[in-house]
Write a protein that holds these residues in place. Sequence first.
Motif, short mmCIF file in Angstrom:
data_model
loop_
_atom_site.label_atom_id
_atom_site.label_comp_id
_atom_site.label_asym_id
_atom_site.label_seq_id
_atom_site.Cartn_x
_atom_site.Cartn_y
_atom_site.Cartn_z
N ALA A 14 0.82 -1.21 0.00
CA ALA A 14 0.00 0.00 0.00
C ALA A 14 0.86 1.26 0.00
O ALA A 14 0.53 2.25 -0.66
N ILE A 15 1.97 1.23 0.72
CA ILE A 15 2.89 2.38 0.72
C ILE A 15 3.46 2.58 -0.68
O ILE A 15 3.48 3.69 -1.20
N VAL A 19 2.87 5.82 -3.52
CA VAL A 19 3.87 6.51 -4.35
C VAL A 19 3.47 6.41 -5.82
O VAL A 19 3.54 7.40 -6.56
N MET A 20 3.04 5.22 -6.23
CA MET A 20 2.62 5.03 -7.61
C MET A 20 1.41 5.91 -7.93
O MET A 20 1.35 6.56 -8.98
N ALA A 21 0.44 5.97 -7.02
CA ALA A 21 -0.76 6.78 -7.23
C ALA A 21 -0.40 8.25 -7.38
O ALA A 21 -0.94 8.94 -8.25
N LYS A 22 0.53 8.73 -6.56
CA LYS A 22 0.95 10.13 -6.64
C LYS A 22 1.53 10.44 -8.02
O LYS A 22 1.21 11.46 -8.63
N ASN A 23 2.36 9.54 -8.52
CA ASN A 23 2.95 9.74 -9.85
C ASN A 23 1.89 9.71 -10.95
O ASN A 23 1.93 10.52 -11.88
N VAL A 24 0.93 8.79 -10.83
CA VAL A 24 -0.15 8.71 -11.82
C VAL A 24 -0.99 9.98 -11.78
O VAL A 24 -1.34 10.54 -12.82
N ILE A 25 -1.31 10.46 -10.59
CA ILE A 25 -2.11 11.68 -10.45
C ILE A 25 -1.40 12.87 -11.08
O ILE A 25 -1.99 13.62 -11.86
N VAL A 57 -10.16 13.65 -8.88
CA VAL A 57 -9.20 12.82 -9.63
C VAL A 57 -8.29 12.07 -8.67
O VAL A 57 -8.11 10.85 -8.79
N SER A 58 -7.71 12.78 -7.71
CA SER A 58 -6.76 12.13 -6.81
C SER A 58 -7.46 11.09 -5.94
O SER A 58 -6.93 10.00 -5.70
N GLY A 59 -8.66 11.39 -5.46
CA GLY A 59 -9.40 10.41 -4.66
C GLY A 59 -9.71 9.14 -5.43
O GLY A 59 -9.57 8.03 -4.92
N ALA A 60 -10.14 9.31 -6.67
CA ALA A 60 -10.45 8.15 -7.50
C ALA A 60 -9.21 7.30 -7.77
O ALA A 60 -9.25 6.07 -7.65
N VAL A 61 -8.11 7.94 -8.11
CA VAL A 61 -6.88 7.20 -8.41
C VAL A 61 -6.38 6.46 -7.17
O VAL A 61 -6.04 5.27 -7.22
N VAL A 62 -6.36 7.14 -6.03
CA VAL A 62 -5.88 6.50 -4.79
C VAL A 62 -6.76 5.31 -4.44
O VAL A 62 -6.26 4.23 -4.09
N GLN A 63 -8.07 5.46 -4.54
CA GLN A 63 -8.98 4.35 -4.21
C GLN A 63 -8.81 3.18 -5.19
O GLN A 63 -8.80 2.03 -4.77
N LEU A 64 -8.67 3.47 -6.46
CA LEU A 64 -8.47 2.40 -7.45
C LEU A 64 -7.17 1.63 -7.17
O LEU A 64 -7.15 0.40 -7.23
N VAL A 65 -6.11 2.34 -6.87
CA VAL A 65 -4.82 1.68 -6.58
C VAL A 65 -4.94 0.85 -5.31
O VAL A 65 -4.47 -0.29 -5.25
N ARG A 66 -5.61 1.38 -4.28
CA ARG A 66 -5.78 0.64 -3.03
C ARG A 66 -6.56 -0.65 -3.24
O ARG A 66 -6.16 -1.72 -2.78
#
Length: 90
Positions: A14-15, A19-25, A57-66
Amino acid sequence: MGDKMWSVATTAAAIGGGVMAKNVIETTWKFVTGSNSPSNPEDPEVDWGEAVAFALVSGAVVQLVRVWINHKSTEAYTKRKGHLPESVAS
């Protein structure tokens, strides 16, 4: 791998996913808007529409990655052990 080890491995994943989600966002935001993502969307100088769009956008990406990380780690655990981890099965 016991449930505690699975929990540690999932937390580590998850950590890495964060990091991956931040880069994607950041990459997606720059591609769509042509500008860098707001460094602090809560700053009053950031346009309200931009702050809301960034939050969505950031909420959706973070939730999808999680969800993706948890799904894959549960799948790996089940394949190895033959059953779901207790924390997922309950």
